[in-house]
Design an enzyme around this catalytic site. Structure first.
Site, mmCIF file in Angstrom:
data_model
loop_
_atom_site.group_PDB
_atom_site.id
_atom_site.type_symbol
_atom_site.label_atom_id
_atom_site.label_comp_id
_atom_site.label_asym_id
_atom_site.label_seq_id
_atom_site.Cartn_x
_atom_site.Cartn_y
_atom_site.Cartn_z
ATOM 1 N N GLY A 85 -18.856 -3.013 -3.360
ATOM 2 C CA GLY A 85 -18.786 -3.393 -4.769
ATOM 3 C C GLY A 85 -18.812 -2.179 -5.684
ATOM 4 O O GLY A 85 -18.219 -1.140 -5.395
ATOM 5 N N TYR A 138 0.831 -1.202 0.000
ATOM 6 C CA TYR A 138 0.000 0.000 0.000
ATOM 7 C C TYR A 138 0.871 1.260 0.000
ATOM 8 O O TYR A 138 1.857 1.364 0.734
ATOM 9 C CB TYR A 138 -0.927 0.022 1.215
ATOM 10 C CG TYR A 138 -2.027 -1.032 1.171
ATOM 11 C CD1 TYR A 138 -2.300 -1.759 0.017
ATOM 12 C CD2 TYR A 138 -2.804 -1.298 2.290
ATOM 13 C CE1 TYR A 138 -3.303 -2.715 -0.024
ATOM 14 C CE2 TYR A 138 -3.819 -2.253 2.260
ATOM 15 C CZ TYR A 138 -4.052 -2.958 1.101
ATOM 16 O OH TYR A 138 -5.055 -3.904 1.074
#
Length: 287
Positions: free
Chosen positions: A203, A46
Site C-alpha cells: 500500500g 507493461y
C-alpha cells in the site's frame, strides 16, 4: 492451480522502471526461482507493450525450463502509446481482441501457453458471452490454462462467472486499501472458490507520511521484535493470514527485499496482533 506463495510483479522490470538489461533480468528470474518465487505477473501494457518481450528474451537466456515457472498476463486496457494506434485510453473485450491479445503475449513471452490469463479491468461495454467464447477457444487450443479477472467487483464477477469459471481475481489489497474486507468482495470470492491475488500489497505505508501511516508504523514497530521481522514482512504476513489465501504480487526488483518477502510467509501472526494492526490502519476499534 499451482502458483508460488509470493508472486513476482514485473511491471517495473522494463522501461516503466528499472530498465533491466537482458542479463540483469535473466539473473533476477533465476534468483526468484531459487527463492521459491516461480510465478511471474505480466500485463500486455507493461512498459508500453514492451516488457513481455524483454522478459521473453531474458527467460530464454536464463537457462530455466518452461515448466519451472508460471506465467500470468492480462489484456483489455488500450493505452495511447507509440506501439499502438489508440487515440484514447479505453478497454476492448471483443472476442477477436481477447484472442489476439493472448496470442501476442505468447509471442512476446516466447511460450506456448499462459498459466493464467486475466481481464485487466472491467469495462462498461464488456459482453460476458463474447468473453466466454474467446476464453473457451483459448483453453481448447491449449493457449491458456486458467482464467481470471482483475479489479472486478462481486456483481461483475457474477456476470462473467455465470458463463465460465473464474479461477482468480487480482485486486488491490493492503493495510491502506482493504475495502475488499468490508464490501463483499472477499466473501464472494471465498464462497465461489476464486483465488485472490493482491497487487500493491504494501500500500502507501512507505510512500506517504499521513496520520494513518504514522499509526501503522507505530504499531508495526511494537511488533517487529516479537516476530523478529521487518515492517514490510509484517504487512505481508497480515495479508497472508486472511483465510481467502492471498498470493501477494511483490513489485520490487531488490533481491534482499524479495528474500524478505518470501520469509514473510513463515510468520504466523497471533489473532489479537492481526486486529491490532487492522485497528491502527482504521484509526478506530472494529465495530
Amino acid at each position: 492451480m499451482t502458483y508460488s506463495r509470493l508472486i513476482a510483479g514485473t511491471m517495473t522490470w522494463g522501461s516503466w522502471g528499472k530498465q533491466l538489461s537482458t542479463k540483469e533480468m535473466a539473473d533476477l528470474i533465476n534468483f526468484c526461482v531459487s527463492n521459491n518465487i516461480t510465478t511471474f505477473d505480466h500485463a500486455d501494457i507493461y512498459g508500453a507493450y514492451s516488457t513481455e518481450a524483454d522478459f521473453g528474451k531474458a527467460f530464454k537466456a536464463s537457462g530455466l525450463k518452461r515448466e519451472d515457472i508460471q506465467l500470468i498476463s492480462k489484456c483489455g486496457i488500450q493505452l495511447v502509446s507509440d506501439n499502438r494506434s489508440n487515440t484514447i485510453k479505453h478497454y476492448n473485450y471483443s472476442k477477436d481482441h481477447i484472442i489476439w491479445s493472448a496470442e501476442e503475449s505468447l509471442r512476446h513471452l516466447d511460450t506456448e501457453y499462459l498459466d493464467l490469463f486475466l481481464l485487466h479491468r472491467p469495462s462498461p461495454l464488456m459482453v460476458a458471452e463474447e468473453i466466454a467464447e474467446a476464453i473457451t477457444i483459448l483453453k481448447k487450443e491449449g493457449k491458456i490454462r486458467d482464467f481470471g479477472v482483475s479489479n472486478f467487483t462481486p456483481s461483475q464477477m457474477d456476470m462473467i462467472g455465470l458463463r465460465m469459471d473464474i479461477d482468480v481475481n487480482q485486486i488491490e489489497f493492503s493495510l491502506t486499501q482493504h475495502t475488499a474486507l468490508h464490501n463483499g468482495t472477499l466473501d464472494y470470492m471465498m464462497t465461489n472458490g476464486i483465488k485472490p491475488m493482491a497487487w500493491s500489497p504494501l500500500g502507501t505505508v512507505f510512500k506517504e507520511d499521513t496520520e494513518q501511516t504514522r499509526r501503522i508504523h507505530k504499531q508495526l514497530g511494537a511488533l517487529v521484535d516479537k516476530y523478529n521481522a521487518t515492517e514490510d514482512q509484517l504487512l505481508l504476513a497480515w495479508i497472508m493470514k486472511h483465510p481467502a489465501g492471498f498470493n501477494p504480487v511483490v513489485g520490487t526488483t531488490t533481491k534482499e527485499r524479495l528474500k524478505q518477502a518470501v520469509d514473510a510467509a513463515k510468520i504466523k501472526l497471533e489473532l489479537e496482533d492481526w486486529f491490532l494492526i487492522l485497528v491502527a490502519a482504521q484509526g478506530c476499534e472494529v465495530s
